[in-house]
Design a protein around this motif. Sequence first.
Motif, PDB file in Angstrom:
ATOM      1  N   GLY A  29       0.872  -1.223  -0.216  1.00  0.00           N
ATOM      2  CA  GLY A  29      -0.328   0.251   0.448  1.00  0.00           C
ATOM      3  C   GLY A  29       0.933   0.890   0.109  1.00  0.00           C
ATOM      4  N   PHE A  30       0.572   2.099  -0.801  1.00  0.00           N
ATOM      5  CA  PHE A  30       1.100   3.801  -0.922  1.00  0.00           C
ATOM      6  C   PHE A  30       0.095   4.913  -0.316  1.00  0.00           C
ATOM      7  CE2 PHE A  30       4.396   1.173  -2.695  1.00  0.00           C
ATOM      8  CZ  PHE A  30       5.660   2.274  -2.783  1.00  0.00           C
ATOM      9  N   TYR A  31      -0.403   4.369   0.322  1.00  0.00           N
ATOM     10  CA  TYR A  31      -1.606   5.759   1.204  1.00  0.00           C
ATOM     11  C   TYR A  31      -2.185   6.058  -0.596  1.00  0.00           C
ATOM     12  CZ  TYR A  31       0.238   5.678   5.468  1.00  0.00           C
ATOM     13  OH  TYR A  31       0.892   5.188   7.041  1.00  0.00           O
ATOM     14  N   GLY A  32      -2.002   7.259  -0.654  1.00  0.00           N
ATOM     15  CA  GLY A  32      -3.141   6.982  -1.804  1.00  0.00           C
ATOM     16  C   GLY A  32      -2.418   7.633  -3.157  1.00  0.00           C
ATOM     17  N   GLY A  33      -1.387   6.711  -2.904  1.00  0.00           N
ATOM     18  CA  GLY A  33      -0.444   6.114  -4.626  1.00  0.00           C
ATOM     19  C   GLY A  33      -1.646   4.407  -4.728  1.00  0.00           C
ATOM     20  N   GLY A  34      -2.529   4.305  -3.800  1.00  0.00           N
ATOM     21  CA  GLY A  34      -2.687   3.287  -4.230  1.00  0.00           C
ATOM     22  C   GLY A  34      -2.322   1.726  -3.677  1.00  0.00           C
ATOM     23  N   THR A  35      -2.890   0.567  -4.635  1.00  0.00           N
ATOM     24  CA  THR A  35      -2.152  -0.278  -4.410  1.00  0.00           C
ATOM     25  C   THR A  35      -1.478  -0.545  -5.218  1.00  0.00           C
ATOM     26  OG1 THR A  35      -4.326  -1.381  -3.596  1.00  0.00           O
ATOM     27  CG2 THR A  35      -2.239  -2.946  -4.398  1.00  0.00           C
ATOM     28  N   GLN A  36       0.198  -0.939  -5.266  1.00  0.00           N
ATOM     29  CA  GLN A  36       1.136  -1.577  -6.159  1.00  0.00           C
ATOM     30  C   GLN A  36       1.363  -2.723  -5.837  1.00  0.00           C
ATOM     31  OE1 GLN A  36       2.234   0.678  -8.243  1.00  0.00           O
ATOM     32  NE2 GLN A  36       0.771   2.635  -7.429  1.00  0.00           N
ATOM     33  N   ILE A  37       1.634  -3.901  -7.398  1.00  0.00           N
ATOM     34  CA  ILE A  37       2.195  -4.779  -7.356  1.00  0.00           C
ATOM     35  C   ILE A  37       3.948  -4.520  -7.757  1.00  0.00           C
ATOM     36  CG2 ILE A  37       2.716  -7.150  -7.905  1.00  0.00           C
ATOM     37  CD1 ILE A  37       0.098  -6.018  -6.241  1.00  0.00           C
ATOM     38  N   LEU A  38       4.942  -5.019  -7.169  1.00  0.00           N
ATOM     39  CA  LEU A  38       6.175  -4.772  -7.658  1.00  0.00           C
ATOM     40  C   LEU A  38       6.557  -5.794  -8.470  1.00  0.00           C
ATOM     41  CD1 LEU A  38       7.453  -2.103  -4.435  1.00  0.00           C
ATOM     42  CD2 LEU A  38       6.728  -1.143  -6.563  1.00  0.00           C
ATOM     43  N   ASP A  39       7.935  -6.015  -8.576  1.00  0.00           N
ATOM     44  CA  ASP A  39       9.003  -7.178  -9.103  1.00  0.00           C
ATOM     45  C   ASP A  39       9.393  -7.060  -8.572  1.00  0.00           C
ATOM     46  OD1 ASP A  39       9.875  -8.785 -10.235  1.00  0.00           O
ATOM     47  OD2 ASP A  39       9.046  -8.525 -12.169  1.00  0.00           O
ATOM     48  N   ASP A  70      -2.490  -1.210   2.839  1.00  0.00           N
ATOM     49  CA  ASP A  70      -1.576  -2.328   3.179  1.00  0.00           C
ATOM     50  C   ASP A  70      -2.737  -3.199   2.333  1.00  0.00           C
ATOM     51  OD1 ASP A  70      -0.682  -4.697   4.256  1.00  0.00           O
ATOM     52  OD2 ASP A  70      -1.265  -4.822   5.698  1.00  0.00           O
ATOM     53  N   ALA A  71      -1.613  -4.122   2.023  1.00  0.00           N
ATOM     54  CA  ALA A  71      -2.286  -4.784   1.017  1.00  0.00           C
ATOM     55  C   ALA A  71      -1.171  -6.397   0.687  1.00  0.00           C
ATOM     56  CB  ALA A  71      -2.015  -4.065  -0.353  1.00  0.00           C
ATOM     57  N   MET A  72      -2.566  -7.690   1.113  1.00  0.00           N
ATOM     58  CA  MET A  72      -1.128  -8.884   0.556  1.00  0.00           C
ATOM     59  C   MET A  72      -2.363  -9.436   0.677  1.00  0.00           C
ATOM     60  SD  MET A  72      -4.121  -8.652   4.878  1.00  0.00           S
ATOM     61  CE  MET A  72      -3.274  -7.528   5.460  1.00  0.00           C
ATOM     62  N   TRP A  73      -2.063 -10.564   0.124  1.00  0.00           N
ATOM     63  CA  TRP A  73      -1.874 -11.668  -1.043  1.00  0.00           C
ATOM     64  C   TRP A  73      -2.562 -12.902   0.234  1.00  0.00           C
ATOM     65  CZ3 TRP A  73      -0.403 -11.212  -6.082  1.00  0.00           C
ATOM     66  CH2 TRP A  73       0.166 -10.646  -6.358  1.00  0.00           C
ATOM     67  N   VAL A  74      -3.784 -13.440  -0.265  1.00  0.00           N
ATOM     68  CA  VAL A  74      -4.526 -14.956   0.353  1.00  0.00           C
ATOM     69  C   VAL A  74      -3.839 -15.937   0.142  1.00  0.00           C
ATOM     70  CG1 VAL A  74      -6.249 -15.744   0.232  1.00  0.00           C
ATOM     71  CG2 VAL A  74      -7.086 -13.707  -0.270  1.00  0.00           C
ATOM     72  N   PRO A  75      -3.737 -16.218   0.888  1.00  0.00           N
ATOM     73  CA  PRO A  75      -2.617 -17.752   1.185  1.00  0.00           C
ATOM     74  C   PRO A  75      -3.542 -18.513   0.525  1.00  0.00           C
ATOM     75  CG  PRO A  75      -3.335 -16.916   2.866  1.00  0.00           C
ATOM     76  CD  PRO A  75      -4.136 -15.812   2.632  1.00  0.00           C
ATOM     77  N   VAL A  76      -3.606 -19.529   0.057  1.00  0.00           N
ATOM     78  CA  VAL A  76      -3.270 -21.455  -0.213  1.00  0.00           C
ATOM     79  C   VAL A  76      -3.925 -21.963   0.973  1.00  0.00           C
ATOM     80  CG1 VAL A  76      -3.397 -23.863  -1.438  1.00  0.00           C
ATOM     81  CG2 VAL A  76      -2.198 -21.382  -1.829  1.00  0.00           C
ATOM     82  N   TYR A  77      -5.005 -22.464   1.346  1.00  0.00           N
ATOM     83  CA  TYR A  77      -5.380 -23.003   2.755  1.00  0.00           C
ATOM     84  C   TYR A  77      -6.233 -24.660   1.758  1.00  0.00           C
ATOM     85  CZ  TYR A  77      -6.722 -18.852   4.662  1.00  0.00           C
ATOM     86  OH  TYR A  77      -7.030 -17.615   5.666  1.00  0.00           O
ATOM     87  N   LYS A  78      -5.066 -25.393   2.979  1.00  0.00           N
ATOM     88  CA  LYS A  78      -5.540 -26.695   2.971  1.00  0.00           C
ATOM     89  C   LYS A  78      -6.031 -27.339   4.230  1.00  0.00           C
ATOM     90  CE  LYS A  78      -2.705 -31.074   1.885  1.00  0.00           C
ATOM     91  NZ  LYS A  78      -1.228 -31.621   0.772  1.00  0.00           N
ATOM     92  N   VAL A  97      -5.064 -13.568  -5.484  1.00  0.00           N
ATOM     93  CA  VAL A  97      -5.682 -12.768  -5.147  1.00  0.00           C
ATOM     94  C   VAL A  97      -5.022 -11.598  -3.882  1.00  0.00           C
ATOM     95  CG1 VAL A  97      -7.672 -12.475  -3.700  1.00  0.00           C
ATOM     96  CG2 VAL A  97      -7.309 -13.841  -5.185  1.00  0.00           C
ATOM     97  N   VAL A  98      -4.925 -10.445  -4.131  1.00  0.00           N
ATOM     98  CA  VAL A  98      -4.221  -9.656  -3.492  1.00  0.00           C
ATOM     99  C   VAL A  98      -5.921  -8.939  -2.887  1.00  0.00           C
ATOM    100  CG1 VAL A  98      -3.132  -7.039  -3.326  1.00  0.00           C
ATOM    101  CG2 VAL A  98      -2.840  -9.337  -4.662  1.00  0.00           C
ATOM    102  N   TYR A  99      -5.878  -8.749  -1.317  1.00  0.00           N
ATOM    103  CA  TYR A  99      -7.066  -7.911  -0.456  1.00  0.00           C
ATOM    104  C   TYR A  99      -6.157  -6.240  -0.511  1.00  0.00           C
ATOM    105  CZ  TYR A  99      -9.601 -11.515   1.266  1.00  0.00           C
ATOM    106  OH  TYR A  99     -10.428 -12.790   0.863  1.00  0.00           O
ATOM    107  N   SER A 100      -6.782  -5.463  -0.341  1.00  0.00           N
ATOM    108  CA  SER A 100      -6.381  -4.258  -0.598  1.00  0.00           C
ATOM    109  C   SER A 100      -6.936  -3.134   0.259  1.00  0.00           C
ATOM    110  CB  SER A 100      -6.285  -3.196  -1.566  1.00  0.00           C
ATOM    111  OG  SER A 100      -6.020  -2.003  -1.701  1.00  0.00           O
ATOM    112  N   ILE A 101      -6.272  -3.046   1.668  1.00  0.00           N
ATOM    113  CA  ILE A 101      -7.174  -2.355   2.810  1.00  0.00           C
ATOM    114  C   ILE A 101      -6.715  -0.780   2.223  1.00  0.00           C
ATOM    115  CG2 ILE A 101      -6.808  -2.158   5.805  1.00  0.00           C
ATOM    116  CD1 ILE A 101      -6.021  -5.004   3.978  1.00  0.00           C
TER     117      ILE A 101
END
Length: 338
Positions: free
Chosen positions: A216-226, A248-256, A267-271
Amino acid sequence: PGSTSTHTVACVDERNCTYAYSAGNNESDPHFSIFDLRRLDRPREVDRRPRKEGLQSFVSPTAGHKWNFDAAGIGTHTGWGGASMWNVDKPTKPRLLTTTGAAGRGENPKFKGWNDFILHNAFRPNAEAFKARSKPSLDNGNILLVTEEDYEQTDCTQAGSFQTWWVKRLDGKKKNAIKPLDKVEISDLGTFPLPVGAFCSSHWFDYRPGGLVATGFYGGGTQILDVRDPRDIRTYAHSVWGLSEVWDAMWVPVYKNRRATSARTNVVYSIDLVRGLDVYAVDVPGDGRGALPPPSASDPTVRERISASAVPTGLVGGAFLLALALAALRRRRVHHAV
């Protein structure tokens, strides 16, 4: 209550939280606390050097904001003085291994702008594969991913950055063995409109195995970086709405078996403190849906290439029809994320 700041508190072992460390105080009083939680009905603040007049908390050369503990049993403390790494095999007796030194404190003119306020939080991918004195590589477990927050800066071109650092050794014999590699501010990541007189600093982030970071970059939104080449952080995708404040931005885990694994979905959740919760599907490497190839030094234009991969799949608390309209608009604008 602890005798030092509990702005953040982190478990040394998230699976068995018997000890936790406090954020600690600022550079004028760089102490932090260790909490013994083995008896939840009687938690206590640990003191290995008790004094009659009260508790003597521990001291960190990097002052305090956040502790992050990796899979190799190393704790990284980020704050006003940069980042320091500690052996926490014995949680009540942490041992300092190394720090980011003058560069992490913002005192080295060569690395001006690397810490204008605090190093906020950190993560070390593949920590268990660490190879001392090896070339900087995610595979070698020697890359420290770091957010530098500067919410006092309202000029987006100078706001806090996302950074990579090279951990050269962890034997405790060299005080400043964490070296700067690369950093990007929001103005490095695209030509999208940015707010004026608002926060655009990087903040909380999450790493996806393989080399993508959601942040998360506040007013700079959600960024995906390589960060597959840690010496050259590159943009991968973004979602910038104009009026937003992404913490904040977070990847959703794989559940087993209903338990989260270390694997991550696409999938990314962006708060977002303005919009609420946004949910994005990202074309990640290997999924066959148009993800960018690994970075290449022979392609000088790759920093300007914005992926069409961050597609909103749902807007929690928003109108469903509006979500469909935005998604349709997004699909038509092939080279720009919303």
